[in-house]
Each structure stands twice: as C-alpha cells, then as structure tokens.
Design a protein around this motif. Sequence first.
Motif, mmCIF file in Angstrom:
data_model
loop_
_atom_site.group_PDB
_atom_site.id
_atom_site.type_symbol
_atom_site.label_atom_id
_atom_site.label_comp_id
_atom_site.label_asym_id
_atom_site.label_seq_id
_atom_site.Cartn_x
_atom_site.Cartn_y
_atom_site.Cartn_z
ATOM 1 N N GLN A 1 -19.251 -68.531 2.193
ATOM 2 C CA GLN A 1 -18.465 -69.652 2.722
ATOM 3 C C GLN A 1 -17.563 -69.266 3.886
ATOM 4 O O GLN A 1 -17.040 -70.130 4.595
ATOM 5 C CB GLN A 1 -17.632 -70.308 1.616
ATOM 6 C CG GLN A 1 -16.551 -69.434 0.995
ATOM 7 C CD GLN A 1 -17.025 -68.668 -0.223
ATOM 8 O OE1 GLN A 1 -18.166 -68.238 -0.278
ATOM 9 N NE2 GLN A 1 -16.151 -68.523 -1.207
ATOM 10 N N TYR A 2 -17.382 -67.944 4.099
ATOM 11 C CA TYR A 2 -16.521 -67.498 5.189
ATOM 12 C C TYR A 2 -17.274 -66.746 6.286
ATOM 13 O O TYR A 2 -16.655 -66.229 7.222
ATOM 14 C CB TYR A 2 -15.402 -66.597 4.642
ATOM 15 C CG TYR A 2 -14.468 -67.295 3.676
ATOM 16 C CD1 TYR A 2 -13.911 -68.538 3.987
ATOM 17 C CD2 TYR A 2 -14.142 -66.716 2.453
ATOM 18 C CE1 TYR A 2 -13.055 -69.177 3.103
ATOM 19 C CE2 TYR A 2 -13.289 -67.343 1.559
ATOM 20 C CZ TYR A 2 -12.751 -68.582 1.889
ATOM 21 O OH TYR A 2 -11.909 -69.221 1.007
ATOM 22 N N GLU A 3 -18.581 -66.704 6.185
ATOM 23 C CA GLU A 3 -19.340 -65.939 7.178
ATOM 24 C C GLU A 3 -19.163 -66.478 8.592
ATOM 25 O O GLU A 3 -19.206 -65.717 9.562
ATOM 26 C CB GLU A 3 -20.821 -65.913 6.792
ATOM 27 C CG GLU A 3 -21.117 -64.983 5.615
ATOM 28 C CD GLU A 3 -22.579 -64.988 5.223
ATOM 29 O OE1 GLU A 3 -23.330 -65.865 5.728
ATOM 30 O OE2 GLU A 3 -22.986 -64.127 4.424
ATOM 31 N N HIS A 4 -18.919 -67.780 8.721
ATOM 32 C CA HIS A 4 -18.712 -68.359 10.059
ATOM 33 C C HIS A 4 -17.410 -67.883 10.685
ATOM 34 O O HIS A 4 -17.181 -68.068 11.889
ATOM 35 C CB HIS A 4 -18.716 -69.888 9.970
ATOM 36 C CG HIS A 4 -17.540 -70.465 9.228
ATOM 37 N ND1 HIS A 4 -17.436 -70.433 7.844
ATOM 38 C CD2 HIS A 4 -16.411 -71.074 9.687
ATOM 39 C CE1 HIS A 4 -16.298 -71.005 7.482
ATOM 40 N NE2 HIS A 4 -15.658 -71.395 8.577
ATOM 41 N N MET A 5 -16.526 -67.254 9.883
ATOM 42 C CA MET A 5 -15.232 -66.782 10.371
ATOM 43 C C MET A 5 -15.246 -65.285 10.686
ATOM 44 O O MET A 5 -14.193 -64.693 10.930
ATOM 45 C CB MET A 5 -14.147 -67.072 9.329
ATOM 46 C CG MET A 5 -13.978 -68.541 8.980
ATOM 47 S SD MET A 5 -12.860 -68.811 7.572
ATOM 48 C CE MET A 5 -11.311 -68.150 8.220
#
Length: 295
Positions: free
Chosen positions: A279-283
């Motif tokens: 869920q945080y890979e885009h960050m």
Amino acid sequence: MESINRIHHISAIVGNPKENVRFYETILGLRLVKQTVNFDDPQTYHLYFGNEQAEPGTIITFFPWDTTSRGRVGSGQVGRIAFRVPKGSLAYWNKRLTSFNVSFEISQLFGKTTLLFNDSHGLDIALVEGEEMNGYQIMGFHGAVLLSSQPKDTMQTLRDDLGLSVVSEDSDAYHAETIGKEKHHIVIPKERLPRGRFGVGTVHHIAWSVPDDETHRIWQDYLYEEKYQVTEIKDRQYFKAIYFIEKGNIVFELATDKPGFTINESLDHLGEKLMLPPQYEHMQSQLEKSLLPLR
C-alpha cells in the motif's frame, strides 16, 4: 491446543534510527534483516534485527520515533529483553561492552549469571549464556521479563492458555519456559510497578510463534472463546498477526513463522534496501528522501 514453542519477536520503541542501528548492528552484532515502515505511520521506520538466517526466535524490531517523548517502564509492559550467547562468552561480552563505554552490572535474574545493561535509548537488555557453540555471536532470545499488573493471572495465562511450563516460583518472581527447543525463559516479578507509559525506551509487545495460518486461526478462535479481546488477523507482510491484551495488561501477539523475510529480498541481501508494504510502494521515492539515513 498446541502449546506455544517460542517467542517469535519482540517490538520496542526507540529514538534516532541511526543510533538504533549502531547499537544493535555494530555493538551487539545482530543483522539488520529488514528495513521497512510502520504500517500505521509510513513516515516512521520499522527496523528488524536478527540472526543471519532471520529466524523467528531471534528477531527484535524497533519503531524509531525520533520526536517521541520518553516512555515510563512499568506494569502492563514487557520489561528487560534477554539475548542468549554461547556458553563461556560472557567474558568476551564484558570486554566488548566496556570497549564501547556501555555500563553493565551482573545479576542472577534468569537463574544464572546475567549481564544487565541499557541500549542507546534506555531499553533494558540482558545477555545470558546458553549451550556451547563456536564464537561469541548472539544466538537469539533467551527470554524476557513481563511486568504484569496481575502477576499471578499472567502466569496462569502463560501456563493454562499458552502452554508454557512452570519452572519455579520464589518470593520475588514466577519463572516459566516455552516448550520448544529454545526454552525461552520468562520471568514475572511479583512486585507490581506503577502503570507504564509507552514511549522511547519501552517495549510495545511480545509476539509468540505459531507455525502456520491454520494454527493461527485455531488460536484466534480459542482466545475468543476464553474471553480475550483478540483482534482480527492482520497481514504484516512477513507474517500474519493477532493481538490481545492479557490479564496483566501486557500486549501479546501471536505471529506466524511464514512467509518470512525472504519473500521480497534474497537471504544474502536482507536489510540492504527500504522495502515497503504494497500500500506504500507508490511512496518509495518520497520516503527514501524523507526518512533519516541509517548509517
């Protein structure tokens, strides 16, 4: 119910992450096996240290909140964390800690000679000798102290619900062991301290090891039937987790041994890069710039 075999991991709250890495990697010689972020606060690291194989029973994890105020060690918390070192190695550790200006004292807290000291953020740590092995490296956990607000009830939970063996009882404490080959030693002092407050220098929870998802679900049902307020199953990427607060107000977790830390990094390269939950890979780029360097 199948009894608990060992501790899976212990998670604590510390301060500056670079100081945390220096102490556990450089001074204690543990391996940084995973650098990731807190599931609830991605602006904060979640760092995992363990043995070279990143095995359950050796893993200590940290939430390094550099801006968080100091906690207060007290009832409703895990107290001192004990690591096991090879038999005959305490003289080496005496010299090593002294060389890094780490003060220590000697006690019989775990029923044998125990080195007591604090890490760079005030966390209570111990070293206890185990079986004979080559070298001086920390082998994994020896055990932990549980600072219960209801010591007798916590002992009953460990014995009657989790299946630990009662080792002894004296005027000061109860002593228990997990039933697996590790025989992790749990000390429950009978003295009831004032209620603790989470913050830097305190342990957030202790996690007990279960082998697989099916056993995990059985445990969840059992704890619910025994009137514990157990959580839903949470996917922590490297293991599944359920949490409950035992009768002495200590946070207990049951964590699965699988899938383990090599699901997104090879064993040879564990801990080398920031690995994010899906869920945080885009960050990724943003977090790599904002998080403090570890070394």
